[in-house]
Design a protein around this motif. Structure first.
Motif: not given
Length: 454
Positions: A181-209
């Protein structure tokens, strides 16, 4: 970045440069030193082994041993192979998709994702003339959303509001609708980070992707973690279809192991590097230029681009016209030049792009702290307009007053005046004798033997 690696390699390279002939023994000895330098720079072992093997195959072949200048031929081989390990050439973002092109930023907590989102937004707005919107899908870190809102205002891009009680997918879907609606060319998405790689984090970012199907998925990693940067990037690359990597905090990384390891281990190109904490402190990653810097050949192309983008062309032209007409260079002109230098990152940022900096002793480099230019500008600002335009007025009592006003000592004011006289002489020579005159003047400013002008 790369200071320790450059110092080690430039010494090895310098010994080879003047050799009339090279033997296999010379080359083996040199490669042993190159291997140690790479390991000390925290380059991942598989990368070191592959790099040394590739250099060795080319070095002991006809390419080097039969060359008229074998030392220089070996340097070229090392440069070519360093470039190849880091990805050969700069890799652009793929924004050739229906608007808005979604860029998903992933990475561990503390890698600098949120600030990188703002820097990338500014880069796309200023350099690519794109209309950019940013959104935070980080619903876990306190104040993450507010931080991005503040940064978006600073860099002048659109911000889509979100809150901690929303689901990340719902936030991004709503942001995509608003971006359309705003005629933006690019949308940059900041996602949540964790202090280490974990399964819950990976599952969430996979679903978001899967929910947003981004045009680019960039992994943001702290270069100061060295080999761990490549390992983490590989883990993310196995979970997500990454399109590239952004290396952050390279200004604080003297080793550079991450830059040499990430591409080889992940197979993903490094697209950008964070070079300072400023909003414009994000550079496109050019492997060939970085390889030249590692081998102490400088990065003159980047320096020229930096000057073209950040120097006030009107002021530069006015000074050139003034010098050409034989008018006197004054302290207001000097202040303009110092402020332009500071806008390009200060003396240290410019120095690291110049050839031969690896040969300058640490004791001389240590004189460059980053405070030199602001201190000189403060001294000039403590003068009256009349004094700046007519430096001959500056007698002892005036200099003492200026020192008090700028919080410096009379000796520092005297040092500034000496530098001004050298610059004024150099500008006079440029007006009379063109480029040759200026080069003679610059040699005088550097003390003739590599001394620092500040």
């Amino acid at each position: 970045m790369f200071e320790s690696l450059t110092q080690r390699l430039s010494g090895t390279i310098e010994r080879l440069r003047g050799r009339g002939r090279l033997s296999e023994e010379n080359i083996r000895e040199s490669l042993r030193e190159v291997r140690i330098a790479l390991l000390e720079a925290d380059v991942a072992l598989p990368v070191v082994q592959a790099l040394i093997e590739r250099i060795k195959v080319r070095a002991v072949g006809q390419e080097v041993l039969k060359s008229l200048t074998p030392g220089q031929a070996l340097i070229k081989v090392v440069r070519d192979e360093l470039t190849a390990v880091m990805g050969s050439q700069a890799t652009d973002l793929n924004l050739n998709v229906p608007a808005p092109a979604v860029i998903l930023m992933a990475g561990l907590q503390g890698a600098g994702k949120t600030t990188t989102v703002a820097k990338l937004a500014k880069h796309l707005k200023d350099k690519r003339k794109k209309k950019v919107m940013v959104v935070s899908a980080d619903v876990y870190r306190p104040a993450a959303i507010e931080q991005l809102k503040t940064l978006a205002e600073q860099v002048g891009v659109l911000f889509f509001p979100s809150s901690a009680d929303q689901k990340p997918e719902a936030i991004v879907r709503a942001a995509i609708d608003d971006a359309r609606k705003s005629f933006a060319d690019v949308l940059i998405v900041d996602t949540a980070g964790r202090l280490a790689i974990d399964d819950a984090m990976m599952a969430e970012i996979k679903a978001l992707h899967a929910a947003v199907n981004p045009a680019e998925t960039l992994f943001v990693v702290d270069s100061m973690t060295g080999q761990d940067a490549a390992v983490t990037a590989k883990a993310f690359g196995e979970a997500l279809p990454l399109t590239g990597v952004v290396l952050t905090k390279t200004d604080g990384d003297a080793r550079g192991g991450a830059a040499l390891s990430v591409r080889y281990i992940t197979g993903k190109p490094i697209k950008f590097i964070g070079v300072s904490e400023k909003p414009d402190g994000l550079d496109v990653f050019h492997p060939d230029r970085v390889a030249s810097r590692i081998l102490d050949m400088g990065d003159v192309l980047s320096l020229v681009e930096q000057v073209e983008q950040q120097v006030d062309q009107d002021k530069a032209q006015k000074l050139a016209d003034k010098v050409a007409k034989g008018k006197k260079f004054n302290l207001e002109d000097m202040r303009d030049q110092l402020e332009q230098m500071q806008s390009m990152g200060g003396i240290s940022s410019l120095m690291e792009k110049l050839p031969g900096m690896g040969q300058i002793p640490d004791s001389v480099k240590a004189q460059v702290t980053g405070k030199e230019v602001p201190r000189l500008v403060a001294i000039i600002n403590s003068m009256t307009k009349k004094e700046r335009r007519n430096p001959a007025l500056l007698n002892g009592s005036r200099r003492a007053r200026i020192a008090r006003g700028s919080g410096t000592s009379p000796a520092e004011v005297n040092k500034l005046m000496k530098q001004y006289q050298q610059m004024e002489k150099m500008m006079g020579k440029l007006g009379r004798g063109g480029m040759k005159g200026m080069m003679r003047g610059m040699k005088g400013m550097m003390g003739g033997r590599g001394g620092m002008p500040f």
